[in-house]
Scaffold this active site. Structure first.
Site, short mmCIF file in Angstrom:
data_model
loop_
_atom_site.label_atom_id
_atom_site.label_comp_id
_atom_site.label_asym_id
_atom_site.label_seq_id
_atom_site.Cartn_x
_atom_site.Cartn_y
_atom_site.Cartn_z
N ASP A 14 0.80 -1.23 0.00
CA ASP A 14 0.00 0.00 0.00
C ASP A 14 0.83 1.27 0.00
O ASP A 14 0.43 2.30 0.55
CB ASP A 14 -0.97 0.02 1.20
CG ASP A 14 -1.87 -1.20 1.21
OD1 ASP A 14 -2.22 -1.67 0.13
OD2 ASP A 14 -2.20 -1.68 2.31
N GLU A 15 1.98 1.22 -0.63
CA GLU A 15 2.87 2.39 -0.66
C GLU A 15 2.45 3.40 -1.73
O GLU A 15 2.98 4.52 -1.78
CB GLU A 15 4.32 1.96 -0.94
CG GLU A 15 4.93 1.01 0.10
CD GLU A 15 4.71 -0.45 -0.25
OE1 GLU A 15 3.87 -0.75 -1.13
OE2 GLU A 15 5.37 -1.31 0.36
N LYS A 17 1.94 2.05 -5.15
CA LYS A 17 2.51 1.48 -6.37
C LYS A 17 1.60 1.71 -7.58
O LYS A 17 2.06 1.99 -8.68
CB LYS A 17 2.73 -0.04 -6.19
CG LYS A 17 3.68 -0.39 -5.06
CD LYS A 17 3.73 -1.88 -4.81
CE LYS A 17 2.46 -2.48 -4.27
NZ LYS A 17 2.10 -2.03 -2.91
N GLY A 41 -4.50 -4.31 -3.89
CA GLY A 41 -5.52 -3.28 -4.08
C GLY A 41 -4.80 -2.01 -4.45
O GLY A 41 -4.15 -1.41 -3.61
N HIS A 42 -4.82 -1.66 -5.71
CA HIS A 42 -4.05 -0.51 -6.19
C HIS A 42 -5.01 0.62 -6.58
O HIS A 42 -5.87 0.44 -7.44
CB HIS A 42 -3.17 -0.92 -7.38
CG HIS A 42 -2.11 -1.90 -6.99
ND1 HIS A 42 -1.17 -2.38 -7.85
CD2 HIS A 42 -1.81 -2.48 -5.79
CE1 HIS A 42 -0.35 -3.22 -7.21
NE2 HIS A 42 -0.74 -3.30 -5.96
N THR A 129 -5.68 -11.63 3.30
CA THR A 129 -6.78 -10.92 2.66
C THR A 129 -7.95 -11.87 2.35
O THR A 129 -8.97 -11.46 1.81
CB THR A 129 -6.31 -10.28 1.34
OG1 THR A 129 -5.78 -11.32 0.52
CG2 THR A 129 -5.24 -9.22 1.60
N GLN A 222 1.98 -6.03 -3.19
CA GLN A 222 2.46 -6.20 -1.80
C GLN A 222 3.77 -5.40 -1.63
O GLN A 222 3.93 -4.39 -2.29
CB GLN A 222 2.66 -7.67 -1.43
CG GLN A 222 1.36 -8.47 -1.33
CD GLN A 222 0.78 -8.88 -2.66
OE1 GLN A 222 1.43 -9.51 -3.46
NE2 GLN A 222 -0.47 -8.53 -2.92
P1 GDP Z 1 -0.75 0.33 -3.55
O1 GDP Z 1 -1.36 -0.93 -3.09
O2 GDP Z 1 0.74 0.38 -3.30
O3 GDP Z 1 -1.07 0.69 -4.99
O4 GDP Z 1 -1.37 1.49 -2.64
P2 GDP Z 1 -2.94 1.65 -2.23
O5 GDP Z 1 -3.68 2.15 -3.38
O6 GDP Z 1 -3.43 0.44 -1.55
O7 GDP Z 1 -2.80 2.73 -1.08
C1 GDP Z 1 -2.26 3.99 -1.31
C2 GDP Z 1 -3.31 5.04 -0.94
O8 GDP Z 1 -2.72 6.32 -0.89
C3 GDP Z 1 -4.43 5.18 -1.96
O9 GDP Z 1 -5.60 5.54 -1.30
C4 GDP Z 1 -3.94 6.30 -2.86
O10 GDP Z 1 -4.99 6.98 -3.53
C5 GDP Z 1 -3.30 7.19 -1.86
N1 GDP Z 1 -2.17 8.00 -2.33
C6 GDP Z 1 -1.15 7.67 -3.16
N2 GDP Z 1 -0.23 8.65 -3.22
C7 GDP Z 1 -0.69 9.63 -2.40
C8 GDP Z 1 -0.16 10.90 -1.98
O11 GDP Z 1 0.91 11.33 -2.37
N3 GDP Z 1 -0.92 11.61 -1.09
C9 GDP Z 1 -2.11 11.17 -0.61
N4 GDP Z 1 -2.77 11.93 0.24
N5 GDP Z 1 -2.63 9.98 -0.97
C10 GDP Z 1 -1.92 9.23 -1.83
P1 IMO Z 2 -0.93 -4.16 -2.28
O1 IMO Z 2 -0.47 -4.68 -3.64
C1 IMO Z 2 -0.93 -4.67 2.03
C2 IMO Z 2 -0.92 -8.77 3.54
C3 IMO Z 2 -2.13 -9.26 4.30
C4 IMO Z 2 -1.46 -10.23 5.25
C5 IMO Z 2 -0.37 -10.86 4.39
C6 IMO Z 2 -0.76 -12.19 3.73
O2 IMO Z 2 -2.21 -3.44 -2.32
O3 IMO Z 2 0.17 -3.40 -1.64
P2 IMO Z 2 -2.30 -12.84 1.67
O4 IMO Z 2 -3.76 -12.58 1.42
O5 IMO Z 2 -1.40 -12.25 0.62
O6 IMO Z 2 -2.00 -14.27 1.95
O7 IMO Z 2 -1.99 -12.06 3.06
O8 IMO Z 2 -0.09 -9.91 3.38
N1 IMO Z 2 -1.20 -8.23 2.19
C7 IMO Z 2 -1.14 -6.94 1.87
N2 IMO Z 2 -0.94 -5.85 2.67
N3 IMO Z 2 -1.07 -4.52 0.70
C8 IMO Z 2 -1.24 -5.59 -0.11
O9 IMO Z 2 -1.24 -5.50 -1.45
C9 IMO Z 2 -1.33 -6.87 0.49
N4 IMO Z 2 -1.52 -8.12 0.01
C10 IMO Z 2 -1.42 -8.94 1.05
O10 IMO Z 2 -2.77 -8.21 4.97
O11 IMO Z 2 -0.82 -9.52 6.28
MG MG Z 3 -2.88 -1.57 -1.81
#
Ligand code: GDP
Ligand code: IMO
Ligand code: MG
Length: 426
Positions: A14-15, A17, A41-42, A129, A222
């Site tokens: 969830d960085e 990506k 979840g991107h 998840t 991840q």
């Molecule tokens: P991913 O799984 O690495 O693609 O990241 P996620 O989408 O799960 O989580 C990142 C969250 O941060 C999402 O809700 C994005 O819309 C949000 N986001 C990404 N970059 C920024 C940023 O620079 N500022 C803010 N406020 N939100 C951001």
């Molecule tokens: P994105 O791509 C954050 C975590 C789960 C759990 C562990 C194992 O959005 O960054 P799994 O269902 O893969 O067997 O779960 O990994 N996890 C994530 N945490 N972002 C994800 O994906 C994740 N996908 C799995 O919460 O701790």
């Molecule tokens: Mg995510």
């Protein structure tokens, strides 16, 4: 100029990506996922709309980009079709979208077993998840999974019969309800016909694209600390999210990878169980959760919050060979008086600069912090590094010093436009 770029997570997922991949995909010819499944979840925001992708690569909004689900993935075919249908409803064509014939199919029984295994672990559960990821990769490694090439082959019923029989036996150990083979076969055969046009020899396709000098973006799911080998085992996912996974998960030679960008949240989050050295819970963490909207994209769970941890990002640099960082969610820290950054761990009187292998040791690590001054100015419209308040500049510079990797991208809001790039990549 480099033609292949990897975008991967340096923390626990969830960085951001999806955002960074989508941003870079504007200039790419291909976007390729190399591991994981719909546990990802991107989130992607542009033109005032927000989209959430789980299986589809983040270049899918651009009809000119070829999007591939690589051989390293485990793909829930029901959700693959649903995700496409949703996007089509919203006006995206989803053409040029392919699945590797060597990728693994994730079936209903994998999801069921994921839930049962977690239940049986009680307090020691991984906090998955619940998408069936672990059980699907277990089948792959035990050489009994079903690949897409077999899924669309006339011999599928034979393979599937053996598989359902074996899974029903496993389910009986949990006293769980069994699957009806005939019903399931009928459903999946229909799905297989819908899936057939998407299945291709991605290894040849990608290597030909490389030979033609095409621009290829590899999208990690991840993060490095969730990697099956390098993560905080056993609280990890079941695939190689780190850069090594790109070669094995797509079939390109490791020497073809040029740029490896580690996406780093300006602080740190984690969902699911497992130790988290810089985690804290107080008014500041609650503010960060609220401003950063830190709730799981896939599971909606509140994310655990911590300070930036230089030890894990430094470890990610080593494991991935990072060539650049993309620091995201910098805007979320606006308004904090001071910001802590962890520069080392203390374990039994010793200082550590890397992540220990033993989860017991990791649980006992204590963070060594330094404090940096915060900033109050709104940074969400900033267009270059010089426009950032001095203390925000100092924060990014300090991250570079601690991790020894240049910050080549930073992000000041969820929208695609709220991205600043400091180095020409494609
Ligand atoms: P991913 O799984 O690495 O693609 O990241 P996620 O989408 O799960 O989580 C990142 C969250 O941060 C999402 O809700 C994005 O819309 C949000 N986001 C990404 N970059 C920024 C940023 O620079 N500022 C803010 N406020 N939100 C951001
Ligand atoms: P994105 O791509 C954050 C975590 C789960 C759990 C562990 C194992 O959005 O960054 P799994 O269902 O893969 O067997 O779960 O990994 N996890 C994530 N945490 N972002 C994800 O994906 C994740 N996908 C799995 O919460 O701790
Ligand atoms: Mg995510």
């Amino acid at each position: 100029m480099s033609k292949t770029i990897v975008v991967l997570g340096t923390q626990w997922g969830d960085e951001g990506k999806g955002k960074i991949t989508n941003y870079l995909s504007e200039k790419a010819d291909y976007v390729v996922r190399y591991q994981g499944g719909d546990n990802a979840g991107h989130t992607i925001c542009f033109e005032n709309k927000t989209y959430k992708l789980h299986l589809l690569p983040s270049g899918v909004f651009n009809p000119k980009v070829v999007n591939i689900l690589g051989n390293g993935m485990v793909v829930n075919v029901r959700n693959f079709l649903k995700e496409i249908a949703n996007l089509k409803e919203m006006g995206f064509s989803c053409q040029n979208l392919f699945i590797s014939d060597r990728a693994q199919v994730l079936f209903d029984y994998h999801i069921k077993l994921d839930g049962l295994q977690e239940q049986s672990l009680g307090d020691g559960k991984i906090g998955t998840t619940n998408k069936g990821i672990g059980p699907a990769y277990t089948d792959k490694v035990s050489r009994s999974g079903i690949r897409f090439s077999d899924f669309i082959n006339p011999s599928f019923p034979e393979l599937f019969f053996k598989k359902v029989k074996e899974k029903n036996l496993q389910l009986s150990l949990y006293q769980a309800e069994k699957f009806d083979y005939n019903k399931l076969l009928e459903e999946y055969q229909k799905i297989a016909e819908e899936i057939r046009p998407y299945v291709i020899d991605s290894v040849t396709m990608l290597n030909e694209a490389l030979d033609e000098g095409k621009k290829i973006l590899f999208e990690g799911a991840q993060g490095t600390l969730l990697d099956i080998d390098f993560g905080t085992y056993p609280f990890v996912t079941s695939s190689n999210c780190s850069a090594g996974g790109v070669a094995t998960g797509t079939g390109i030679g490791p020497n073809k990878i040029k740029e490896i960008i580690g996406v780093v949240k300006a602080y740190n989050t984690r969902v699911g169980s497992g130790a988290f050295v810089t985690e804290f819970e107080d008014d500041i963490s609650r503010q960060i959760r609220k401003v950063g909207n830190e709730y799981g994209t896939t599971t909606k769970r509140p994310r655990r919050i911590g300070w930036f941890d230089g030890v894990i990002v430094n470890y990610s640099r080593m494991v991935n060979g990072l060539t650049g960082l993309a620091v995201t969610l910098l805007d979320v820290l606006t308004g904090l008086k001071t910001i802590k950054v962890c520069t080392g761990y203390e374990l039994n009187g010793k200082i550590l600069n890397s992540v220990p292998a033993s989860i017991k040791d990791f649980e006992s690590c204590r963070p060594i912090y330094e404090e940096l001054p915060g900033w109050d100015q709104d940074i969400t419209q900033v267009k270059n590094f010089e426009e950032l308040p001095e203390n925000a500049q100092r924060y990014l510079n300090r991250i570079e010093e601690i991790t020894k990797v240049p910050v080549i991208i930073f992000s000041v809001g969820p929208d695609q436009k709220q991205t600043v790039i400091r180095k020409k990549l494609f």
